[in-house]
Design a protein around this motif. Sequence first.
Motif, PDB file in Angstrom:
ATOM      1  N   UNK A  32       0.867  -1.226   0.009  1.00 16.76           N
ATOM      2  CA  UNK A  32      -0.008  -0.131  -0.220  1.00 16.76           C
ATOM      3  C   UNK A  32       0.814   1.282   0.038  1.00 16.76           C
ATOM      4  N   UNK A  33       2.018   1.352   0.790  1.00 16.80           N
ATOM      5  CA  UNK A  33       2.685   2.491   0.959  1.00 16.80           C
ATOM      6  C   UNK A  33       3.644   2.604  -0.353  1.00 16.80           C
ATOM      7  N   UNK A  34       3.967   1.671  -0.987  1.00 20.04           N
ATOM      8  CA  UNK A  34       4.591   1.582  -2.269  1.00 20.04           C
ATOM      9  C   UNK A  34       3.752   2.127  -3.341  1.00 20.04           C
ATOM     10  N   UNK A  35       2.499   1.699  -3.360  1.00 18.99           N
ATOM     11  CA  UNK A  35       1.622   1.903  -4.560  1.00 18.99           C
ATOM     12  C   UNK A  35       0.760   3.104  -4.228  1.00 18.99           C
ATOM     13  N   UNK A  36       0.990   4.204  -3.215  1.00 17.38           N
ATOM     14  CA  UNK A  36       0.329   5.320  -3.185  1.00 17.38           C
ATOM     15  C   UNK A  36       1.055   6.144  -3.813  1.00 17.38           C
ATOM     16  N   UNK A  37       0.464   6.958  -4.924  1.00 14.74           N
ATOM     17  CA  UNK A  37       1.010   7.844  -5.989  1.00 14.74           C
ATOM     18  C   UNK A  37       1.259   9.283  -5.259  1.00 14.74           C
ATOM     19  N   UNK A  38       0.608   9.332  -4.098  1.00 13.70           N
ATOM     20  CA  UNK A  38       0.795  10.833  -3.345  1.00 13.70           C
ATOM     21  C   UNK A  38       2.279  10.805  -3.055  1.00 13.70           C
ATOM     22  N   UNK A  39       3.040   9.616  -2.633  1.00 14.08           N
ATOM     23  CA  UNK A  39       4.288   9.609  -1.998  1.00 14.08           C
ATOM     24  C   UNK A  39       5.257   9.039  -2.908  1.00 14.08           C
ATOM     25  N   UNK A  40       5.214   9.183  -4.266  1.00 18.12           N
ATOM     26  CA  UNK A  40       6.112   8.543  -5.207  1.00 18.12           C
ATOM     27  C   UNK A  40       7.366   9.431  -4.921  1.00 18.12           C
ATOM     28  N   UNK A  41       7.673  10.544  -4.544  1.00 14.13           N
ATOM     29  CA  UNK A  41       8.749  11.421  -4.407  1.00 14.13           C
ATOM     30  C   UNK A  41       9.603  10.820  -3.259  1.00 14.13           C
ATOM     31  N   UNK A  42       8.998   9.977  -2.432  1.00  9.83           N
ATOM     32  CA  UNK A  42       9.681   9.466  -1.310  1.00  9.83           C
ATOM     33  C   UNK A  42      10.059   7.945  -1.585  1.00  9.83           C
ATOM     34  N   UNK A  43       8.873   7.391  -1.855  1.00  6.55           N
ATOM     35  CA  UNK A  43       9.307   5.603  -2.254  1.00  6.55           C
ATOM     36  C   UNK A  43       8.141   5.523  -3.447  1.00  6.55           C
ATOM     37  N   UNK A  44       8.443   4.674  -4.536  1.00  2.24           N
ATOM     38  CA  UNK A  44       7.456   4.228  -5.503  1.00  2.24           C
ATOM     39  C   UNK A  44       8.264   2.891  -6.062  1.00  2.24           C
ATOM     40  N   UNK A  46       9.709   0.817  -9.058  1.00  8.76           N
ATOM     41  CA  UNK A  46      10.864   0.730  -9.826  1.00  8.76           C
ATOM     42  C   UNK A  46      10.610   0.973 -11.495  1.00  8.76           C
ATOM     43  N   UNK A  47      11.724   1.021 -12.303  1.00  9.30           N
ATOM     44  CA  UNK A  47      11.200   1.273 -13.609  1.00  9.30           C
ATOM     45  C   UNK A  47      10.700   0.109 -14.313  1.00  9.30           C
ATOM     46  N   UNK A  48      10.693  -1.050 -13.876  1.00 11.10           N
ATOM     47  CA  UNK A  48      10.063  -2.288 -14.463  1.00 11.10           C
ATOM     48  C   UNK A  48       8.845  -2.921 -13.522  1.00 11.10           C
ATOM     49  N   UNK A  49       8.479  -2.061 -12.476  1.00  9.52           N
ATOM     50  CA  UNK A  49       7.339  -2.473 -11.542  1.00  9.52           C
ATOM     51  C   UNK A  49       7.501  -3.555 -11.086  1.00  9.52           C
ATOM     52  N   UNK A  50       8.681  -4.294 -10.888  1.00 13.10           N
ATOM     53  CA  UNK A  50       8.768  -5.416 -10.171  1.00 13.10           C
ATOM     54  C   UNK A  50      10.030  -5.086  -8.868  1.00 13.10           C
ATOM     55  N   UNK A  51      10.289  -3.805  -8.876  1.00 13.65           N
ATOM     56  CA  UNK A  51      11.142  -3.512  -7.491  1.00 13.65           C
ATOM     57  C   UNK A  51      10.573  -2.240  -6.785  1.00 13.65           C
ATOM     58  N   UNK A  52      10.781  -1.871  -5.587  1.00 12.15           N
ATOM     59  CA  UNK A  52      10.550  -0.640  -5.267  1.00 12.15           C
ATOM     60  C   UNK A  52      11.630   0.127  -4.549  1.00 12.15           C
ATOM     61  N   UNK A  53      11.596   1.620  -4.529  1.00 10.61           N
ATOM     62  CA  UNK A  53      12.880   2.344  -4.373  1.00 10.61           C
ATOM     63  C   UNK A  53      12.476   3.425  -3.293  1.00 10.61           C
ATOM     64  N   UNK A  54      13.006   3.176  -1.912  1.00 14.85           N
ATOM     65  CA  UNK A  54      12.833   4.242  -1.030  1.00 14.85           C
ATOM     66  C   UNK A  54      14.023   5.518  -1.601  1.00 14.85           C
ATOM     67  N   UNK A  64       6.263   8.296   6.821  1.00 12.53           N
ATOM     68  CA  UNK A  64       5.591   7.190   6.122  1.00 12.53           C
ATOM     69  C   UNK A  64       5.459   5.900   7.134  1.00 12.53           C
ATOM     70  N   UNK A  65       6.710   5.534   7.638  1.00 12.65           N
ATOM     71  CA  UNK A  65       6.776   4.392   8.763  1.00 12.65           C
ATOM     72  C   UNK A  65       5.774   4.496   9.686  1.00 12.65           C
ATOM     73  N   UNK A  66       5.682   5.844  10.509  1.00 16.64           N
ATOM     74  CA  UNK A  66       4.617   5.965  11.677  1.00 16.64           C
ATOM     75  C   UNK A  66       3.259   5.748  11.265  1.00 16.64           C
ATOM     76  N   UNK A  67       2.950   6.076   9.946  1.00 18.23           N
ATOM     77  CA  UNK A  67       1.399   5.843   9.382  1.00 18.23           C
ATOM     78  C   UNK A  67       1.033   4.513   9.228  1.00 18.23           C
TER      79      UNK A  67
END
Length: 230
Positions: A32-44, A46-54, A64-67
């Motif tokens: 959920x936190x990776x898939x949230x478009x509102x926080x893409x500047x913090x975590x999103x 990856x280029x191939x949609x099979x990784x995620x980047x903090x 984000x972690x406290x939420x």
Amino acid sequence: MGEEGVIRDSRGGIARDAARLVAAPFLVKTYRLVDDPLTDHIVSWGDNNNTFVVWRPKEFSASILPSYFNHTNFSSFVRQLNTYGFRKIVRGRCEFANELFRKGQKHLLSHIQRRKPSSSPAQTEYGNYSLFTPISSAQHSDISTGAPSLSEENETLRRDNSLLLLEISRLKNICSRDITLFILQSAKDPPLPDMDRKIQDASPCSSIEDVDVAKDSSMNPPKLFGVPLC
């Protein structure tokens, strides 16, 4: 009896299968936190949609972690990722991957299993107390992942120390300057002795004898029959 046993076993098997198909809460929250478009500047993703980047670990930990997890420990979050088989794939960047963690395929989360802690045959125990606890590969990975954050903290401390040293040097210069000005000002206006002040305060009509008399009277106290009165 036999038929009831078969039914009971069948229900137990169905329950176990259903339990296996339920994704772990940690994985659901992470998705959920990776898939949230509102926080893409913090975590999103990856280029191939099979990784995620903090992208911003500090902001990620603070906001984000406290939420989602009620804590702000990024190392703890990475440790949890490691226990579910995630791995860091790019050196110098917090990018993580698991073959079953993909954008738009949330149903695959239920197939991600938590790793069991590995045990070492050389481990010895005395009663219920372990004398040697092996470090798992997940912990090794967590240590290597936490190294960049430690180096960032060290660099921040170095910058703070440099600023403090500059401030101390500035205050020392100010104090030294004020002391020098005070000394110079004192040298310009030295205090006059009492006798000189008396001579200067004497009127122009006063004669030298009067001044001498004033000096003698101030230096020799009055006497009565040769005995000083004070």
